[in-house]
Design a protein around this motif. Sequence first.
Motif, short mmCIF file in Angstrom:
data_model
loop_
_atom_site.label_atom_id
_atom_site.label_comp_id
_atom_site.label_asym_id
_atom_site.label_seq_id
_atom_site.Cartn_x
_atom_site.Cartn_y
_atom_site.Cartn_z
N PHE A 139 0.90 -1.17 0.00
CA PHE A 139 0.00 0.00 0.00
C PHE A 139 0.93 1.21 0.00
CE2 PHE A 139 0.97 -1.25 4.29
CZ PHE A 139 1.24 -0.07 4.96
N ILE A 176 3.12 5.13 4.29
CA ILE A 176 2.71 6.20 5.22
C ILE A 176 3.98 6.53 6.01
CG2 ILE A 176 1.29 6.74 7.25
CD1 ILE A 176 -0.70 4.54 6.11
N HIS A 195 -3.54 8.27 7.83
CA HIS A 195 -2.98 7.79 6.56
C HIS A 195 -2.29 8.95 5.87
CE1 HIS A 195 -5.46 3.85 5.97
NE2 HIS A 195 -4.58 3.79 6.92
N ASP A 202 4.66 3.49 8.41
CA ASP A 202 3.69 2.40 8.27
C ASP A 202 3.87 1.89 6.84
OD1 ASP A 202 1.46 0.79 8.00
OD2 ASP A 202 0.03 2.24 8.80
N HIS A 220 -6.80 -5.52 11.13
CA HIS A 220 -7.55 -6.07 10.01
C HIS A 220 -6.89 -7.37 9.58
CE1 HIS A 220 -4.22 -4.55 7.54
NE2 HIS A 220 -4.32 -3.43 8.23
N HIS A 248 -5.45 -5.22 3.32
CA HIS A 248 -6.69 -5.33 4.10
C HIS A 248 -7.40 -6.52 3.47
CE1 HIS A 248 -7.06 -0.81 5.43
NE2 HIS A 248 -5.92 -1.35 5.79
N GLU A 276 -2.58 -3.08 15.74
CA GLU A 276 -1.98 -1.76 15.51
C GLU A 276 -2.66 -0.64 16.31
OE1 GLU A 276 -2.76 -0.18 11.53
OE2 GLU A 276 -3.66 -2.09 10.98
N GLU A 284 2.57 -1.46 15.11
CA GLU A 284 1.79 -2.50 14.40
C GLU A 284 2.64 -3.72 14.09
OE1 GLU A 284 0.56 -1.24 10.49
OE2 GLU A 284 -0.83 -2.91 10.27
N1 GLY Z 1 -1.22 0.00 7.36
C1 GLY Z 1 -2.17 0.74 6.61
C2 GLY Z 1 -3.57 0.35 6.85
O1 GLY Z 1 -3.81 -0.59 7.57
O2 GLY Z 1 -4.47 0.94 6.32
#
Ligand code: GLY
Length: 463
Positions: A219, A222, A231, A248, A343, A350, A392, A432
């Motif tokens: 992703f 971040i 984010h 992240d 998640h 995700h 997280e 996390e």
């Molecule tokens: N680590 C980014 C998210 O879970 O959206």
Amino acid sequence: MFSAKIYAQRRNQLRQEVNSGLILFPGNEDVSFNYPANTYTFRQDSSFLYFFGLDHPGLAAVLDLDNGQDWIFGNDIDIDDIIWMGKQPTIKESSLLAGVNNSASIKDLAEIIQKARKDGRKIHYLPPYRGETMLWLEDLLGIPHLQLRSNASENLIRGVIKLRMVKDDLEIKEIIRMVDVAYLMHVTGIKMAKPGILEREIAGVVEGIALSHAGPVSFPVILSINGQTLHNHYHGNVLTEGRMLVIDAGCESDLHYASDITRTVPVGGKFSQRQKEIYEVVLNANLAATKAVKPGIPFKNVHLLAATEITKGLKQLGLVKGDVGEAVNLGVHTLFFPHGLGHPLGLDVHDLEGMGENFVGYDDEIKRSKEFGLAYLRFGRRLQKNFIMTIEPGIYFIPELIDIWKNEKKFSAFLNYDKIEQYKDFGGIRIEDDVLVTETGFQVLGKPIPKTVVEIEFTMKQD
Ligand code: GLY
């Protein structure tokens, strides 16, 4: 790819979940970036990868549940394409790698679907999420693109979630490999967090490590000294002493299994007393929540345990007052911890989110809350062996949110606004990890990434 046998087994399991009709799996297409021939990096659809493993554009597949036949559809490339792309496997060769004996052209697929529609057969498909796929399905199925998601097959959604949520040993190994690449990404980023450097200098290196060791990042990275924005993809700030840097970031394997890790470190390498105090509250929440992970526990309870640890810690620091249990029930902690604890993680970072979060994370027993904060919890239901979840927790001081709550005198019996005001320049902290639910408890996946105050300060002293 895994072996053809694995993909065939997965498809056979899916047949048990969805009774009759056809299952249509559209693969992803190349998507244009700024002009038609300049495309984004190709990413195959994750369910297509799970059931067929084939990682190139221009494919679709059908499982005929009534006669037991599987089909792959695609067009073989001609010499014009070979000149630009090199020789590619034929559709027949690709299909055999996935354990599928029947292959045909995309034109043949249109005919098969037309016939199935005429015969009134059920055509199951998953909710599409890309414009290109929607336009194609609209033509193929005769369903207006805006109605495609709501007409997707609930039986198929539930079947795919049931299978993909439980990871086998090969999938777990892939994810562990990617956490180990995330180790390199994070330790490198942590060591670079010195005053004067631009966020994007670190973000570029972190992303480059993902690209050079595995697939792309899982992703957009971040990475920010303004970690109070959850984010934050803006990487234009200069790191300054006194700020915390949130990183992240995770990556994908060549089979597209993901990792997703967050670390937060003090710019310059030494926690101030105030930073250390808040950091240790988040760390306690991370450790307590991780320890609570086991088969059978509702993830919502694990989330609330983290919320309780955060509230307790903030009470000790004088930011929160009153009864901790009552405060958590009311949602007082959501001023500082407004998101969910975690998640599922798998082929999507995700995992399965495109199926609809409520199908993935909630069930008849545990329904999604409508309350601020808890409503963002993506997954609340009971954990099962071989689920992989992120854990997280975080604490964020979001000046705009603090101002709104303070003006409304929201939860003023529980919140010490005078003290909270002093933290408006703090930023945010998130910690996390990726956690496997084992037979009896949990396993934090991968090589341990520096996490305690001592480990982080030690790492930041190394070159
Ligand atoms: N680590 C980014 C998210 O879970 O959206």
